[in-house]
Design an enzyme around this catalytic site. Structure first.
Site, PDB file in Angstrom:
ATOM      1  N   LYS A 205     -21.650 141.591  -0.704  1.00  0.00           N
ATOM      2  CA  LYS A 205     -20.792 142.698  -1.127  1.00  0.00           C
ATOM      3  C   LYS A 205     -21.152 143.118  -2.554  1.00  0.00           C
ATOM      4  O   LYS A 205     -21.343 144.280  -2.837  1.00  0.00           O
ATOM      5  CB  LYS A 205     -19.330 142.257  -1.026  1.00  0.00           C
ATOM      6  CG  LYS A 205     -18.335 143.305  -1.383  1.00  0.00           C
ATOM      7  CD  LYS A 205     -16.922 142.829  -1.064  1.00  0.00           C
ATOM      8  CE  LYS A 205     -15.917 143.732  -1.726  1.00  0.00           C
ATOM      9  NZ  LYS A 205     -14.538 143.313  -1.473  1.00  0.00           N
ATOM     10  N   GLU A 211     -26.043 132.253  -5.093  1.00  0.00           N
ATOM     11  CA  GLU A 211     -26.652 131.602  -3.941  1.00  0.00           C
ATOM     12  C   GLU A 211     -27.496 132.596  -3.141  1.00  0.00           C
ATOM     13  O   GLU A 211     -28.645 132.335  -2.785  1.00  0.00           O
ATOM     14  CB  GLU A 211     -25.574 131.019  -3.009  1.00  0.00           C
ATOM     15  CG  GLU A 211     -24.766 129.881  -3.603  1.00  0.00           C
ATOM     16  CD  GLU A 211     -23.542 130.339  -4.383  1.00  0.00           C
ATOM     17  OE1 GLU A 211     -23.508 131.509  -4.835  1.00  0.00           O
ATOM     18  OE2 GLU A 211     -22.630 129.526  -4.562  1.00  0.00           O
ATOM     19  N   GLY A 265     -14.345 140.352   1.378  1.00  0.00           N
ATOM     20  CA  GLY A 265     -15.477 139.573   1.906  1.00  0.00           C
ATOM     21  C   GLY A 265     -15.136 138.821   3.183  1.00  0.00           C
ATOM     22  O   GLY A 265     -15.866 138.887   4.175  1.00  0.00           O
ATOM     23  N   ARG A 266     -13.994 138.133   3.194  1.00  0.00           N
ATOM     24  CA  ARG A 266     -13.649 137.302   4.351  1.00  0.00           C
ATOM     25  C   ARG A 266     -13.113 138.109   5.529  1.00  0.00           C
ATOM     26  O   ARG A 266     -12.786 137.558   6.567  1.00  0.00           O
ATOM     27  CB  ARG A 266     -12.667 136.201   3.935  1.00  0.00           C
ATOM     28  CG  ARG A 266     -11.435 136.698   3.221  1.00  0.00           C
ATOM     29  CD  ARG A 266     -10.702 135.560   2.526  1.00  0.00           C
ATOM     30  NE  ARG A 266      -9.600 136.013   1.695  1.00  0.00           N
ATOM     31  CZ  ARG A 266      -9.711 136.400   0.431  1.00  0.00           C
ATOM     32  NH1 ARG A 266     -10.900 136.413  -0.144  1.00  0.00           N
ATOM     33  NH2 ARG A 266      -8.655 136.772  -0.261  1.00  0.00           N
ATOM     34  N   GLU A 351      -8.779 130.956   1.492  1.00  0.00           N
ATOM     35  CA  GLU A 351      -9.112 131.828   0.358  1.00  0.00           C
ATOM     36  C   GLU A 351      -8.039 132.920   0.220  1.00  0.00           C
ATOM     37  O   GLU A 351      -7.801 133.436  -0.868  1.00  0.00           O
ATOM     38  CB  GLU A 351     -10.510 132.449   0.539  1.00  0.00           C
ATOM     39  CG  GLU A 351     -11.098 132.993  -0.751  1.00  0.00           C
ATOM     40  CD  GLU A 351     -12.579 133.331  -0.674  1.00  0.00           C
ATOM     41  OE1 GLU A 351     -13.413 132.493  -1.077  1.00  0.00           O
ATOM     42  OE2 GLU A 351     -12.918 134.433  -0.197  1.00  0.00           O
ATOM     43  N   HIS A 382     -12.653 112.356  20.133  1.00  0.00           N
ATOM     44  CA  HIS A 382     -13.312 111.072  19.894  1.00  0.00           C
ATOM     45  C   HIS A 382     -13.525 110.835  18.407  1.00  0.00           C
ATOM     46  O   HIS A 382     -14.394 110.052  18.022  1.00  0.00           O
ATOM     47  CB  HIS A 382     -14.637 111.026  20.655  1.00  0.00           C
ATOM     48  CG  HIS A 382     -14.416 111.029  22.139  1.00  0.00           C
ATOM     49  ND1 HIS A 382     -14.234 109.872  22.860  1.00  0.00           N
ATOM     50  CD2 HIS A 382     -14.284 112.057  23.009  1.00  0.00           C
ATOM     51  CE1 HIS A 382     -14.026 110.195  24.133  1.00  0.00           C
ATOM     52  NE2 HIS A 382     -14.046 111.510  24.250  1.00  0.00           N
ATOM     53  N   LYS A 510     -17.865 128.884 -10.787  1.00  0.00           N
ATOM     54  CA  LYS A 510     -19.097 129.686 -10.880  1.00  0.00           C
ATOM     55  C   LYS A 510     -19.520 129.809 -12.337  1.00  0.00           C
ATOM     56  O   LYS A 510     -20.684 129.640 -12.679  1.00  0.00           O
ATOM     57  CB  LYS A 510     -18.826 131.109 -10.360  1.00  0.00           C
ATOM     58  CG  LYS A 510     -18.861 131.295  -8.879  1.00  0.00           C
ATOM     59  CD  LYS A 510     -18.942 132.814  -8.604  1.00  0.00           C
ATOM     60  CE  LYS A 510     -18.265 133.206  -7.320  1.00  0.00           C
ATOM     61  NZ  LYS A 510     -18.105 134.645  -7.148  1.00  0.00           N
TER      62      LYS A 510
HETATM   63  O1  F6P Z   1     -16.379 132.709  -2.449  1.00  0.00           O
HETATM   64  C1  F6P Z   1     -16.062 133.824  -3.159  1.00  0.00           C
HETATM   65  C2  F6P Z   1     -16.601 135.088  -2.565  1.00  0.00           C
HETATM   66  O2  F6P Z   1     -16.328 136.126  -3.445  1.00  0.00           O
HETATM   67  C3  F6P Z   1     -16.053 135.381  -1.180  1.00  0.00           C
HETATM   68  O3  F6P Z   1     -14.819 135.970  -1.196  1.00  0.00           O
HETATM   69  C4  F6P Z   1     -17.125 136.224  -0.612  1.00  0.00           C
HETATM   70  O4  F6P Z   1     -17.007 136.322   0.763  1.00  0.00           O
HETATM   71  C5  F6P Z   1     -18.346 135.469  -1.078  1.00  0.00           C
HETATM   72  O5  F6P Z   1     -17.996 135.036  -2.378  1.00  0.00           O
HETATM   73  C6  F6P Z   1     -19.632 136.211  -1.077  1.00  0.00           C
HETATM   74  O6  F6P Z   1     -19.627 137.319  -1.919  1.00  0.00           O
HETATM   75  P1  F6P Z   1     -20.712 138.462  -1.813  1.00  0.00           P
HETATM   76  O7  F6P Z   1     -20.620 139.068  -0.462  1.00  0.00           O
HETATM   77  O8  F6P Z   1     -20.371 139.436  -2.896  1.00  0.00           O
HETATM   78  O9  F6P Z   1     -22.059 137.847  -2.019  1.00  0.00           O
END
Ligand code: F6P
Length: 544
Positions: A205, A211, A265-266, A351, A382, A510
């Site tokens: 987003k 990452e 995002g979620r 979240e 199990h 972060k």
């Molecule tokens: O974990 C925090 C967060 O902002 C989530 O809400 C989101 O889904 C994720 O990081 C990834 O963010 P982006 O799509 O901006 O890379």
């Protein structure tokens, strides 16, 4: 007046004192209980049985009074109509618009967002058709056989879960997911791929997430080393709200599928973030997924609260979380296809509602956010079910089953479903001392063993469960199932008076990681507490 001080909450507190000693065995003396406490959505082929909960008519009434006092109807109108209910980020929350099949406009800041949504959907359709039909080719003229989604959190969990859930229908390129910044993740995927036939979807987003950008840069380097800089336009596409950053990364913005700040995002799998799903199963099936979610939106918006599945799920969650003090709850899908469903829900739920500050900016004096965990049945049986059956904690469970699986193999499905039916029964009714003693006697145990073993063989029961049955697992029913949980989360956030759509709690870690990174490269030294400082020192000493 605060939530806990409200008369609706206080009535529930009083009522809880009575209900805490009621057993499901007694409640089930009413033979009509299933009819009273289950909801069938004919159109979607979905049955929700909540009869195995520690509730009676009064509980239901009092819980629904709480809903009425929360002004849910007004908030529902607000969320669906694009009001900026995410007040800390000043954003609308419109994942519902992404699957809006009503033909009606939805406005944010005076602009009809449906125009852009339809435009991106059409672009996704063209791209996925071309990719799947071999019109979109790699730089050396070969058809794309592997798609790699690089994203994390909402840009990973949703599409990954859906791709797994709809694997039976997958007839497009193989789809891989890379999310972890641990180099092992991308390394293990890249080693399976041929650059000439691979396409990377960089899903972010913000297009700034550490990452994702690290993985995307590694993938870019890998591709450029093999095919040269010019190949990027054939092998990289982006899903983002951030055009500038996409261009900066070197992806042609014509190859960018846009979404917007009103999509959390979620809650984004319904947007361009769903592109890997459409690549795997085709755009028509992606549209069916959206349709299923839309049907659930209609149910949520129009069904009276007494018959409204997300509302009932939400208040049951609150009943256990806030009155029985349950510390967690589980979602247990009896479907291997749904094996990532709980992992997906963990982000959606925790979240969203893992918050401490209410709408007035004050610290709440009650528990919010449910801790959610689980694994697919029967694997969980199990593993951790022992604790649910005989441990000291109350852990309400959602059981999810499929009546007609996409594929029947021998009698696997009957065996699976016999467990699906048996576990909630065992959890509810348990095994009494008399029954346990009888069973031991029948097995020929000695008097001494009967005495020693009986306490261990008793199941107290009275463990609450919901049973959710889908007639079939299709893109449509899956869409409905996901949306059902999304609305449950929304209702709980409204009752708890928190903002379910921001996520400030992920920021501090972060920031600190960015402070520590140069220290691991030994470029800089900072002051930390003695534990963190010693751990970093140890790492720098031992690292090869
Ligand atoms: O974990 C925090 C967060 O902002 C989530 O809400 C989101 O889904 C994720 O990081 C990834 O963010 P982006 O799509 O901006 O890379």
């Amino acid at each position: 007046m605060g939530l806990v001080e409200s008369k609706e909450w206080q009535s529930l507190e009083t009522h809880y004192k009575k209900m805490k000693s009621v057993h499901l065995r007694d409640l089930f003396k009413d033979n009509d209980r299933f009819n009273k406490y289950s909801i069938r959505l004919e159109k979607l082929g979905l049955l929700f049985d909540y009869s195995k909960n520690i509730i009676d008519e009064e509980t239901k009434k009092l819980l629904l009074d709480l809903v009425k006092a929360s002004d849910l109807q007004t908030w529902t109108d607000k969320i669906f109509s694009g009001e900026k209910i995410n007040w800390t980020e000043k954003r609308a929350v419109l994942h519902s618009a992404l699957r809006n099949m009503s033909g009606k406009s939805v406005f944010v800041d005076g602009k009809d967002v449906m125009i852009d949504i339809k435009h991106v959907l059409a672009k996704m359709e063209k791209f996925t058709d071309d990719l799947r039909n071999g019109k979109w080719l790699g730089a050396t003229g070969k058809q794309i056989k592997a798609v790699v989604n690089i994203g994390i959190g909402g840009s990973d969990l949703g599409p990954r879960m859906v791709c797994e859930a709809l694997k039976y229908y997958a007839d497009g390129p193989a789809v891989y997911f890379v999310s972890n910044v641990d180099g092992a993740d991308i390394y293990e995927v890249l080693k399976k791929l041929d650059p000439e036939t691979s396409l990377f979807i960089v899903a972010s987003k913000t297009f700034t997430t550490q990452e994702t950008m690290t993985n995307a840069n590694t993938a870019r380097k890998w591709l450029v080393e093999k095919l040269g800089e010019n190949a990027i336009k054939n092998h990289f596409v982006a899903l983002s709200t951030n055009k500038e950053k996409v261009a900066e990364f070197g992806i042609d913005t014509n190859n960018m599928f846009e979404f917007w700040n009103f999509v959390g995002g979620r809650y984004s799998l319904w947007s361009a973030i769903g592109l890997p799903i459409a690549c795997a199963v085709g755009f028509d099936k992606f549209k069916e997924l959206l349709t299923g979610a839309y049907e659930m939106d209609v149910h949520f918006k129009t069904a009276p609260i007494e018959q409204n599945i997300p509302v009932i799920m939400a208040v049951l969650g609150i009943w256990y979380n806030n009155f029985f003090n349950a510390q967690s709850y589980t979602v247990l899908p009896y479907s291997q296809y749904l094996h990532r469903f709980t992992a997906f829900l963990q982000q959606s739920d925790m979240e969203s509602n893992g918050k401490t500050i209410n709408r007035n900016g004050e610290k709440v004096n009650y528990q919010t956010g449910q801790v959610l965990w689980g694994e697919p049945g029967t694997n969980g049986q199990h593993s951790f079910y022992q604790l649910i059956h005989q441990g000291t904690k109350m852990i309400p469970c959602d059981f999810i089953g499929i009546v007609n699986p996409p594929k029947r193999i021998g009698d696997h499905h009957e065996k699976l479903l016999s467990n699906f039916f048996a576990q909630p029964e065992a959890l509810a009714f348990g095994l009494t001392k008399e029954q346990a003693t009888e069973a031991l006697k029948a097995s020929g145990a000695s008097e001494e063993d009967i005495k020693m073993l009986t306490p261990h063989k008793i199941f107290e029961g009275n463990k609450p469960t919901n049973s959710i049955l889908l007639d079939e697992l299709t893109p449509k029913t899956l869409g409905a199932l996901i949306a059902m949980y999304e609305h449950k989360i929304f209702v709980q956030g409204i009752i708890w008076q928190v903002n379910s759509y921001d996520q400030w709690g992920v920021e501090l870690g972060k920031k600190l990681a960015n402070v520590i990174l140069p220290e691991l490269k030994q470029e800089k030294e900072n002051i930390h507490d003695c534990s963190t400082a010693s751990l970093i020192k140890y790492y720098n000493k031992v690292k090869k």
